[in-house]
Design a protein around this motif. Structure first.
Motif, PDB file in Angstrom:
ATOM      1  N   GLN A  57      43.703 108.117 139.321  1.00 14.31           N
ATOM      2  CA  GLN A  57      42.303 108.096 139.746  1.00 14.31           C
ATOM      3  C   GLN A  57      42.029 106.921 140.668  1.00 14.31           C
ATOM      4  N   GLY A  58      43.043 106.127 140.931  1.00 16.27           N
ATOM      5  CA  GLY A  58      42.854 104.992 141.817  1.00 16.27           C
ATOM      6  C   GLY A  58      42.576 103.687 141.096  1.00 16.27           C
ATOM      7  N   ARG A  59      42.713 103.698 139.781  1.00 18.34           N
ATOM      8  CA  ARG A  59      42.467 102.475 139.013  1.00 18.34           C
ATOM      9  C   ARG A  59      43.706 101.590 139.049  1.00 18.34           C
ATOM     10  N   ALA A  60      43.483 100.314 139.256  1.00 25.97           N
ATOM     11  CA  ALA A  60      44.614  99.398 139.370  1.00 25.97           C
ATOM     12  C   ALA A  60      44.896  98.713 138.036  1.00 25.97           C
ATOM     13  N   ASN A  61      46.184  98.590 137.731  1.00 24.37           N
ATOM     14  CA  ASN A  61      46.572  97.749 136.605  1.00 24.37           C
ATOM     15  C   ASN A  61      46.258  96.299 136.956  1.00 24.37           C
ATOM     16  N   THR A  62      46.238  95.450 135.980  1.00 29.59           N
ATOM     17  CA  THR A  62      46.003  94.042 136.260  1.00 29.59           C
ATOM     18  C   THR A  62      47.163  93.480 137.093  1.00 29.59           C
ATOM     19  N   ASN A  63      46.866  92.513 137.957  1.00 35.94           N
ATOM     20  CA  ASN A  63      47.983  91.873 138.669  1.00 35.94           C
ATOM     21  C   ASN A  63      48.310  90.504 138.058  1.00 35.94           C
ATOM     22  N   ASP A  64      47.822  90.290 136.857  1.00 32.12           N
ATOM     23  CA  ASP A  64      48.098  89.019 136.187  1.00 32.12           C
ATOM     24  C   ASP A  64      49.592  88.926 135.842  1.00 32.12           C
ATOM     25  N   LEU A  65      50.206  87.826 136.242  1.00 31.40           N
ATOM     26  CA  LEU A  65      51.649  87.673 136.012  1.00 31.40           C
ATOM     27  C   LEU A  65      51.979  87.509 134.525  1.00 31.40           C
ATOM     28  N   LEU A  66      51.011  87.078 133.741  1.00 34.42           N
ATOM     29  CA  LEU A  66      51.260  86.964 132.302  1.00 34.42           C
ATOM     30  C   LEU A  66      51.546  88.336 131.693  1.00 34.42           C
ATOM     31  N   TRP A  67      51.085  89.353 132.387  1.00 34.20           N
ATOM     32  CA  TRP A  67      51.363  90.730 131.961  1.00 34.20           C
ATOM     33  C   TRP A  67      52.593  91.272 132.693  1.00 34.20           C
ATOM     34  N   SER A  68      52.541  91.243 134.028  1.00 34.33           N
ATOM     35  CA  SER A  68      53.567  91.976 134.777  1.00 34.33           C
ATOM     36  C   SER A  68      54.949  91.338 134.679  1.00 34.33           C
ATOM     37  N   LYS A  69      55.016  90.036 134.435  1.00 36.15           N
ATOM     38  CA  LYS A  69      56.334  89.392 134.338  1.00 36.15           C
ATOM     39  C   LYS A  69      56.852  89.316 132.908  1.00 36.15           C
ATOM     40  N   PHE A  70      56.113  89.875 131.991  1.00 36.57           N
ATOM     41  CA  PHE A  70      56.549  89.858 130.594  1.00 36.57           C
ATOM     42  C   PHE A  70      57.774  90.758 130.439  1.00 36.57           C
ATOM     43  N   GLU A  71      58.755  90.304 129.684  1.00 34.43           N
ATOM     44  CA  GLU A  71      60.010  91.057 129.565  1.00 34.43           C
ATOM     45  C   GLU A  71      60.244  91.595 128.162  1.00 34.43           C
ATOM     46  N   PHE A  72      60.729  92.824 128.135  1.00 31.90           N
ATOM     47  CA  PHE A  72      61.175  93.412 126.873  1.00 31.90           C
ATOM     48  C   PHE A  72      62.707  93.384 126.907  1.00 31.90           C
ATOM     49  N   THR A  73      63.267  92.422 126.208  1.00 33.64           N
ATOM     50  CA  THR A  73      64.716  92.209 126.277  1.00 33.64           C
ATOM     51  C   THR A  73      65.353  92.523 124.928  1.00 33.64           C
ATOM     52  N   ASN A  74      66.443  93.279 124.970  1.00 24.53           N
ATOM     53  CA  ASN A  74      67.167  93.674 123.755  1.00 24.53           C
ATOM     54  C   ASN A  74      66.269  94.372 122.741  1.00 24.53           C
ATOM     55  N   GLN A  75      65.376  95.197 123.238  1.00 27.51           N
ATOM     56  CA  GLN A  75      64.491  95.928 122.333  1.00 27.51           C
ATOM     57  C   GLN A  75      64.826  97.426 122.293  1.00 27.51           C
ATOM     58  N   PHE A  76      65.365  97.929 123.420  1.00 25.72           N
ATOM     59  CA  PHE A  76      65.624  99.373 123.510  1.00 25.72           C
ATOM     60  C   PHE A  76      67.072  99.612 123.924  1.00 25.72           C
ATOM     61  N   VAL A  77      67.555 100.809 123.609  1.00 27.48           N
ATOM     62  CA  VAL A  77      68.867 101.198 124.134  1.00 27.48           C
ATOM     63  C   VAL A  77      68.759 102.531 124.867  1.00 27.48           C
ATOM     64  N   VAL A  78      69.646 102.705 125.825  1.00 27.99           N
ATOM     65  CA  VAL A  78      69.757 103.976 126.542  1.00 27.99           C
ATOM     66  C   VAL A  78      71.216 104.418 126.490  1.00 27.99           C
ATOM     67  N   PRO A  79      71.442 105.704 126.749  1.00 30.45           N
ATOM     68  CA  PRO A  79      72.813 106.200 126.697  1.00 30.45           C
ATOM     69  C   PRO A  79      73.710 105.504 127.715  1.00 30.45           C
TER      70      PRO A  79
END
Ligand code: C2O
Length: 485
Positions: free
Chosen positions: A244-266
């Motif tokens: 619809q044209g809505r923008a996510n926040t551009n706050d780096l506290l959100w966008s640079k947050f990392e999910f590390t060693n939380q998920f696996v893929v094949p």
């Protein structure tokens, strides 16, 4: 736009004009699989057959394999964020990883998760409800659910509720806010509380607790195969909001947050870690999937798309009330917030939403103007959640006759939330908070209620959930803020 007659816009229906507000879905490429509505699938649709095969295969893997069904659900038990702005991207990553595992273990290279659109089809999809499938146990069935015919009520996921959620223009109002106090991107913030917006606290939480059983609790939620279709729909609404044209926040506290060693893929050797930061999750096409545009709902949603934005960054006036007594199931709790004279004057200025042709054009260009919006929101903060049981907490404004039987159709009703994810550790000292938009209710009730300008009585009416505890459920809000924007 200039060739369009004003009357066409206003009379021929928002639908015609608004159709063009939505950017078309990018052309399908071979790498983007379409996530489809489960209601459009025959019981033996190849996608459902693949999902059944994948579930059986995952349940058959040894617990040492991270693709094992229970191991996958434990990810949710141990690290899922709720009540903050990591809620949407984290669950998106969780779905992507799970979907790829299903693809691998079903042997269906075209597998994409289906979604359960609880707005168009509020009843638990029938293919999940029957214990048997083709003469043996149905892998989609979960006997722990409160019922196999659970139907999500209109005040939770009806068109009006979803339209109002999609009409939010501020990311944190739509997607739940940053954890309170977040000042870096250390992993500890993942599970700290912010303020839950209506998408999370109403349809998301309520579908969990209304399906109940495994689904009703964070630690076991993902053991129920419907979990993934539920979250797929939440993810779809986020995508629709973006389209619809809505923008996510551009706050780096959100966008640079990392999910590390939380998920696996094949991977060739079985599985490999799937490490991703929030900004790697914002383009679903690059994650390999897309949703069909929801034509049916767009028609309905268009009607309220023109709501002005909440701008929490400016001109916000707060009134607050603390020392609130506990709320108990079936007993109304009044939280009267007294307004200053200046605040009542702002309140008087709130007028029914109208938008000029010029503003519509601005809107279409994505150049929404942040003018005096005229909205009133309540933030119910730092709630001590129920120690046992749960309730649907309905929120009303200035209702003189409030009781457990006053329905959500009443003109004083403003919204609802329920508790989910408040019962597990890992949140530090903070407590959950919920945002409820009171604007439409105030607009409705102010005729005939002159005192609405002096006092906003935010009322909580906790009622029993179907199949849930009928008494002894108690919780306590720390404070309530009323913001006039
Ligand atoms: Cu992490 Cu719907 O739950």
């Amino acid at each position: 736009m200039s060739g369009i007659d004003r009357r066409d816009l206003l009379v021929a229906g928002a639908t015609v004009a608004l159709g063009s507000l939505f950017s078309p879905v990018p052309a399908a490429s071979q790498t983007k699989l379409l996530r489809r509505n489960v209601a459009t699938m025959a019981p033996d649709d190849p996608i459902l057959e693949s999902y059944r095969r994948a579930i059986v295969a995952m349940r058959g893997l040894p617990p040492s394999d991270p693709r094992n069904w229970t191991r996958q659900a434990q990810i949710h038990r141990d690290i899922c964020p709720h009540g903050n702005w990591f809620f949407l991207p984290w669950h998106r990553a969780y779905l992507v990883a799970f979907e790829r595992i299903c693809r691998q273990l079903s042997g269906d290279a075209n597998f994409a998760l289906p979604y359960w659109d609880w707005t168009a089809n509020p009843q638990l999809p029938a293919v999940f409800a029957s214990p048997q499938w083709k003469g043996s146990a149905n892998p989609l069935f979960d006997s722990s659910r409160i019922s196999q015919t659970v139907t999500i009520p209109t005040n939770v996921s009806g068109v009006t509720v979803i339209a109002s959620i999609l009409a939010e223009s501020n990311f944190e109002d739509f997607a739940s806010t940053r954890p309170s106090g977040q000042n870096d991107t250390k992993p500890v913030w993942q599970r700290r509380w912010g303020i839950s917006g209506p998408l999370e606290s109403n349809p998301h939480n309520q579908v969990h607790v209304r399906v109940g059983g495994n689904m009703g609790q964070v630690p076991t939620g993902a053991l129920d195969p419907i979990f993934w279709l539920h979250h797929c729909n939440v993810d779809r609404l986020w995508d629709q909001w973006n389209r619809q044209g809505r923008a996510n926040t551009n706050d780096l506290l959100w966008s640079k947050f990392e999910f590390t060693n939380q998920f696996v893929v094949p991977a060739a050797s079985g599985s490999a870690p799937f490490n991703v930061s929030v900004d790697g999750l914002l383009d679903i096409g690059s994650l390999g999937y897309q949703y069909a545009p929801d034509i049916h709902s767009l028609r309905e949603f268009g009607k309220t798309l023109l709501r002005r934005p909440i701008d929490l960054s400016g001109r916000v006036q707060f009134s607050s009330l603390s020392n609130i007594p506990p709320a108990r199931i079936n007993v109304p709790l009044n939280m009267p917030v007294i307004l200053t004279q200046q605040q009542s004057i702002s309140l008087e200025r709130i007028r029914p939403e109208q938008i000029s042709l010029e503003e519509l054009i601005q809107f279409q260009k994505g150049g929404e103007q942040r003018q005096s919006a005229g909205r009133v929101v309540a933030v119910i903060r730092n709630i001590d959640p129920p120690k046992s049981g749960n309730a649907e907490v309905r929120v009303f404004v200035n209702c003189p006759y409030l009781g457990p039987d006053v329905p959500p159709e009443d003109r004083h009703y403003a919204g609802a939330f329920t508790f989910f994810g408040t019962d597990h550790a890992g949140h530090g000292e903070d407590k959950p908070s919920y945002l409820i938009d009171l604007t439409d209710t105030i607009l409705r009730i102010r005729q005939g209620q002159p005192n609405v300008y002096d006092q906003i009585n935010v009322q909580l009416m906790p009622v029993a959930l179907p199949g849930g505890q009928k008494e002894g459920v108690e919780f306590r809000p720390g404070s309530v803020d009323v913001a006039i924007i």
